[in-house]
Scaffold this motif. Structure first.
Motif, short mmCIF file in Angstrom:
data_model
loop_
_atom_site.label_atom_id
_atom_site.label_comp_id
_atom_site.label_asym_id
_atom_site.label_seq_id
_atom_site.Cartn_x
_atom_site.Cartn_y
_atom_site.Cartn_z
N THR A 285 0.77 -1.91 0.08
CA THR A 285 -0.13 -0.34 0.00
C THR A 285 0.60 1.04 0.22
O THR A 285 0.97 2.17 -0.47
N GLY A 286 2.07 0.91 0.47
CA GLY A 286 3.03 2.26 0.43
C GLY A 286 2.62 3.19 1.84
O GLY A 286 3.34 4.42 1.48
N GLU A 287 1.95 2.44 2.63
CA GLU A 287 1.74 3.39 3.99
C GLU A 287 3.12 3.42 5.21
O GLU A 287 3.37 2.37 4.98
N THR A 288 3.61 4.43 5.40
CA THR A 288 4.73 4.22 5.97
C THR A 288 4.21 4.74 7.78
O THR A 288 3.95 5.38 8.17
N ARG A 289 5.44 4.12 8.70
CA ARG A 289 4.94 4.16 10.20
C ARG A 289 6.87 4.89 10.82
O ARG A 289 7.32 3.30 9.75
N ALA A 290 6.45 5.56 11.66
CA ALA A 290 8.21 5.25 11.52
C ALA A 290 7.74 4.53 13.28
O ALA A 290 6.73 5.46 14.04
N GLU A 291 9.30 4.80 14.28
CA GLU A 291 9.09 4.41 15.73
C GLU A 291 10.32 4.72 16.12
O GLU A 291 11.48 4.64 15.06
N ALA A 292 10.80 5.74 16.51
CA ALA A 292 12.38 5.92 17.54
C ALA A 292 12.76 5.68 18.97
O ALA A 292 11.49 4.83 20.04
N VAL A 293 13.52 4.94 19.31
CA VAL A 293 14.79 4.47 20.69
C VAL A 293 15.63 5.71 21.00
O VAL A 293 16.56 5.85 20.22
#
Length: 984
Positions: free
Chosen positions: A868-876
């Motif tokens: 789908t091309g949808e993006t999410r990000a997570e930071a640590v």
């Protein structure tokens, strides 16, 4: 057990409580109900019909003849003692005391309750004068203490030869204390010596005499050299340095969370597990079990003193016990239960202005819970359809965060190569039909009573909340005769007496039988043979079995599970509502096996009977305190039958939560009225569909209904001209949208529809657009001197919804591949791996980064749904630190003597290259046959350690070497093939 003291008077009244239905302040048999201390009806006519429904009248205590504490109860003869005593106090000191620390009735004769022990001290057992046959001066020989090859005989107890079991402080507080050495001593009646042998200070010459190890206990001249009269014995520096204020977790786990220990059997809890199995491993047991009220015994009492009014009863101000919670069905009561104990919120909450305990930097999950909708008031505590609770109000933390994820055994793994040291197993059954290999009167240690518990726990209600639980089932023999037969010689006939386990053991021995589960197969023929053995044996100890009808009973108990908390990314609900709501999800419905995983079990229908009757007429095989949700009747028992037609059956998880037919119909909050458990489970499983259920029910099924940018696209900063948009308080919504700095969907303000209901980010865009990407990123701190850090986003998920092949069926969730890009040095650039110091990984969800210097480095993983091309990000934050020295190395060789089944294990341990590196100190060898050897000097492995097996087979040996930095290194056949042994 056994009777301790006589009652004053010839005919003691039945103790307990009753419901005074006719309000005459007296118990009238046949009129008043007997009740338990929770006010639940037990019977109508002196204990013959169990009801377990809540009483409505005044509860009064029955008048009882007081206990006479002047002298212990005398059984009169050896024959009467053997017939009526299963485990005396002297016997408990040899059995139960393997985990109990001593003191109390194992050291002193009790006094009348309320006695001021500061002014009226108790009599120590070694100073007491006994006569006749009582529970302190006699016991049933369980471990062949006199070494005559016979067990089950009555032996006398002489405390001048054995000593007493004083409180053994070092059992908890000494690092490396040997539970095995102490247990060996107490099973042979060497009580005084057990404290020395357990601490490794010496060896037992007799019960009261020890030979001290001169390297552990040394002579101190007390400052007056040459004057032996002044000399004293003191602990060496090496010993005293291992006495800890906070008990080491390894000591706690010996009795609570090691293989076959108490909590392993009851709850499947295990301590020696990897991070994904318990995130609290690094802080140890006392990290959670320290008191949180700041009480300090020394500060309260003064050194070496006690309050003058102290009676010896538990005192919450003393608080020396590790703080405890309240575990339903299983907790041993004292005044410290639930006092000053931490729960999850004790650390996972905003820090108060002042606090008296360490929170260990625990994260506050409030924002995450709100984002997932878990704080939204969308559930009900009652049955009228009125929303008054959130998910967090209904489900305890363990309900979502304990899953037993990890490395349990494969199905039917009962082969010779099968290792018993797998933390994914736990107690499924306790077999009360015979002794175990060590002589304990019930068997819970053989392979066939274990059950795989990996991601396989039950739910039960406690205080209006769902708790995680393990359904432990005990199998035992009872006499079904209602009157006339006293099968356990306790002086009370009828009532389905249980047969004393010591009698079962001796009956088995007379005809060469064993516990039914020992060989992994139970048949109706085996059951009948054991029944006949007991019917023949019991008359030989003076028990009249005329009219007796012996039947197998099963008692299920839901033991609360608190430990083995998994990371939040693995929790139920971390992936959204559909983690739990769905017919195939297995959260509150789905099969749950009660018996051992490899046990073949069949019986005739006539071999078994129900444990009890609850709610008037309903047969049940579970403890009557398995209660339904309060809205279905306060403390109303659930009738849960474990017996199938010919074997223990698989129950459904929902059977422990609601009755088959709901006592009170439920008006659901969204789906009408349900009257059965099946209807209610179906309702719960269909709360989530392709478009968020709440929006569908109010006419706002798509984001563009409210956030149309004018071209059919979504703009969350716009609210369309749709009228009637109200928040949960009925107020016209306003709108503020805060973008997320990582590029994820941002946050809605509290005065929006989403914000007022507690929803944000994922619950907004993803469900409505029928696409879901969940980014989950973790960082393992560098583990050695090269400052490499592993960043792991492999738990991220990418899915989308597709229509089902049949139009009437629900849409289908499709799992898509995820792609990953990284910014590991906070420069805003993704994808330039080499420039960022990425030196390894698997090429997908895991990368290894080598940093140039120590420090904290912000790192971001961007996860993209490749379909789908949808993006999410997570930071640590990645920590690059030097955290430990190199671990101990060892190369093992084995020598096998097949004729004697003896294995000699030798280890080559390389010399320590750098003087400051940790050196090997101690070793533990687990031989794979439930036997363990503790090697007090690890270097002794270089000379070889012998072990003799009793059976042929394949064995996997595990060696734990502890170094001077208290770091344990494990060696298994996976690292060294010589740790695998085959004996023909």
């Amino acid at each position: 057990m056994a009777r301790l003291y006589p009652n004053v008077g010839a005919t003691p009244a039945s103790p307990g409580f009753y419901e005074d239905t006719n309000s005459n302040s007296a118990y009238d048999a046949g009129v008043d109900y007997l009740v338990n201390d929770a006010g639940n009806r037990l019977s109508l006519t002196d204990g013959t019909t169990n009801l377990y429904i809540k009483s409505t009248g005044t509860i009064r205590a029955q008048n009882v003849n007081p206990v006479d504490f002047s002298a212990p109860y005398d059984y009169g003869s050896e024959a009467s003692f053997k017939a009526g005593v299963d485990l005396s106090m002297a016997g408990m000191m040899r059995d139960c005391a393997e985990c109990h620390v001593g003191g109390g009735a194992m050291e002193y004769l009790p006094k009348v309750p309320g006695t001021n022990l500061a002014t009226t001290p108790r009599t120590e057992l070694r100073d007491a004068t006994f006569s006749g046959y009582n529970v302190w001066n006699n016991f049933i020989d369980q471990y062949d203490e006199n070494e005559d090859g016979v067990t089950g005989e009555v032996l006398s107890q002489d405390y001048s030869q054995t000593g007493v079991l004083e409180m053994d402080c070092l059992m908890c507080h000494m690092e490396g204390f040997s539970w095995e050495a102490r247990t060996e001593a107490i099973r042979k009646g060497k009580f005084d010596a057990s404290r020395v042998t357990g601490a490794g200070l010496g060896t037992a010459t007799s019960g009261t005499v020890v030979a001290y190890d001169p390297t552990a206990v040394v002579v101190d001249d007390n400052g007056t050299a040459g004057n032996p009269a002044d000399d004293r014995l003191v602990l060496s520096g090496f010993v005293s340095s291992r006495i800890m204020g906070a008990p080491p977790s390894e000591n706690c786990s010996t009795c609570h969370m090691d293989m076959h220990a108490v909590d392993w059997k009851k709850r499947g809890d295990y301590w020696g597990v990897p991070y994904e199995a318990d995130v609290h491993g690094a802080i140890g047991c006392m990290g959670c079990h320290e008191r949180n009220d700041g009480q300090n015994m020394t500060a309260i009492l003064g050194e070496g003193t006690v309050p003058g009014t102290w009676t010896g009863a538990a005192n919450t101000a003393l608080g020396h016990d590790p703080a405890k919670g309240v575990a339903p069905y299983s907790s041993l009561w004292n005044n410290n239960d639930g006092t000053a104990t931490k729960n999850c919120a004790g650390c996972h909450k905003p820090a108060p202005a002042t606090e008296t305990y360490d929170r260990y930097g625990a994260v506050d999950p409030t924002a995450k819970h709100e984002a997932l909708g878990l704080t939204s008031v969308i559930l009900q505590s009652g049955v009228a359809g009125v929303k008054d609770k959130s998910h967090l109000d209904i489900i305890e933390c363990s309900g979502c965060h304990v899953r037993k994820l990890g490395h349990g055994p494969a199905p039917a793994a009962g082969s010779g190569n099968h290792s018993l040291y797998e933390w994914g197993t736990g107690g499924a059954m306790v077999d009360g039909t015979g002794a175990d290999e060590e002589g304990r009167l019930t068997d819970h240690e053989n392979l066939y009573v274990e059950r795989t518990m990996e991601d396989n726990l039950a739910l039960a209600w406690q205080g209006g909340k769902l708790i995680k639980a393990n359904a432990l089932t005990t199998m035992f023999w009872r006499d079904k005769t209602d009157t006339g037969v006293d099968i356990n010689a306790d002086g009370q006939a009828g009532g389905m007496d249980a047969v004393n386990p010591s009698h079962i053991r001796d009956a088995n021995k007379t005809v060469g039988l064993h516990a039914l589960t020992e060989d992994g197969t139970i048949t109706a023929a085996e059951i009948e043979a054991q029944r006949q053995a007991m019917m023949s044996y019991l008359p030989t100890v003076g028990i009249n079995v005329t009219g007796a009808t012996l039947k197998l009973n099963f008692m299920g108990v839901m033991f609360k599970v608190n430990h083995n908390v998994n990371p939040a990314s693995s929790a139920w609900g971390a992936g959204g509502c559909t983690d739990c709501h769905g017919a195939d999800k297995g959260f509150y419905n789905g099969p749950y096996e009660l018996k051992g995983r490899d046990l073949n079990f069949t019986y005739a229908a006539s071999d078994v009977v129900p444990l009890t009757m609850v709610n008037g007429t309903q047969p049940s095989d579970f403890h009557p305190t398995l209660y339904a949700k309060p809205s279905q009747g306060d403390n109303r028992s659930i009738a849960l039958v474990a017996r199938g037609a010919s074997s223990l059956r698989n129950i459904d998880l929902s059977e422990a939560l609601w009755e088959t037919t709901l006592r009170v119909p439920i008006q659901t909050t969204q789906g009408g009225v349900v009257t059965t458990r099946t209807q209610y489970v179906d309702y719960l499983n269909n709360r989530v569909d392709a478009v968020h259920n709440r929006h569908v029910s109010t006419g706002f099924g798509k984001c563009t209904n409210c956030h149309d940018n004018g071209s059919g696209g979504i703009d969350y900063n716009l609210v369309s001209a749709a009228t009637g948009l109200l928040d949960k308080n009925g107020v016209q919504v306003a709108f503020t949208y805060t973008p997320d700095p990582l590029g994820n969907p941002g946050t809605c303000s509290a005065n929006t529809c989403h914000g007022s209901y507690g929803f944000s980010t994922t619950n907004k865009a993803e469900l409505a657009s029928e696409v879901s990407v969940t980014a989950q990123l973790s960082a393992l701190s560098s583990a050695n001197t090269d400052l490499t850090v592993t960043l792991d986003a492999s738990r991220s998920t990418c899915t989308h919804m597709e229509p089902a092949a049949i139009e009437s069926e629900p849409d289908v969730t499709v799992t898509d591949p995820c792609t990953f890009s990284w910014d590991v040095n906070n420069d805003g650039t993704f994808g330039d791996d080499a420039a960022q110091g990425i030196v390894g990984g698997n090429g997908t969800g895991t990368v290894v980064v080598e940093y140039a210097t120590e420090g904290d480095y912000p790192a971001v993983a961007r996860v993209t749904n490749s379909v789908t091309g949808e993006t999410r990000a997570e930071a640590v934050t990645a920590k690059a630190i030097i955290v430990e020295n190199p671990s101990v190395q060892a190369d093992f060789t084995k020598t096998v003597n097949a004729a004697t089944k003896t294995v000699t294990l030798t280890a080559a341990i390389p010399p320590i290259a750098i003087p400051e590196n940790p050196t090997p100190v101690k070793a533990y060898i687990y031989w794979g046959d439930r036997k363990r050897t503790a090697v007090n000097d690890a270097m002794a492995l270089t000379a070889g350690v012998e072990h003799t097996y009793t059976k042929s087979g394949n064995y996997s040996i595990r060696v734990e070497i502890v170094d001077s930095a208290h770091i344990s290194t494990s060696f298994t056949p996976a690292e060294d093939a010589d740790l695998s042994v085959t004996l023909p």
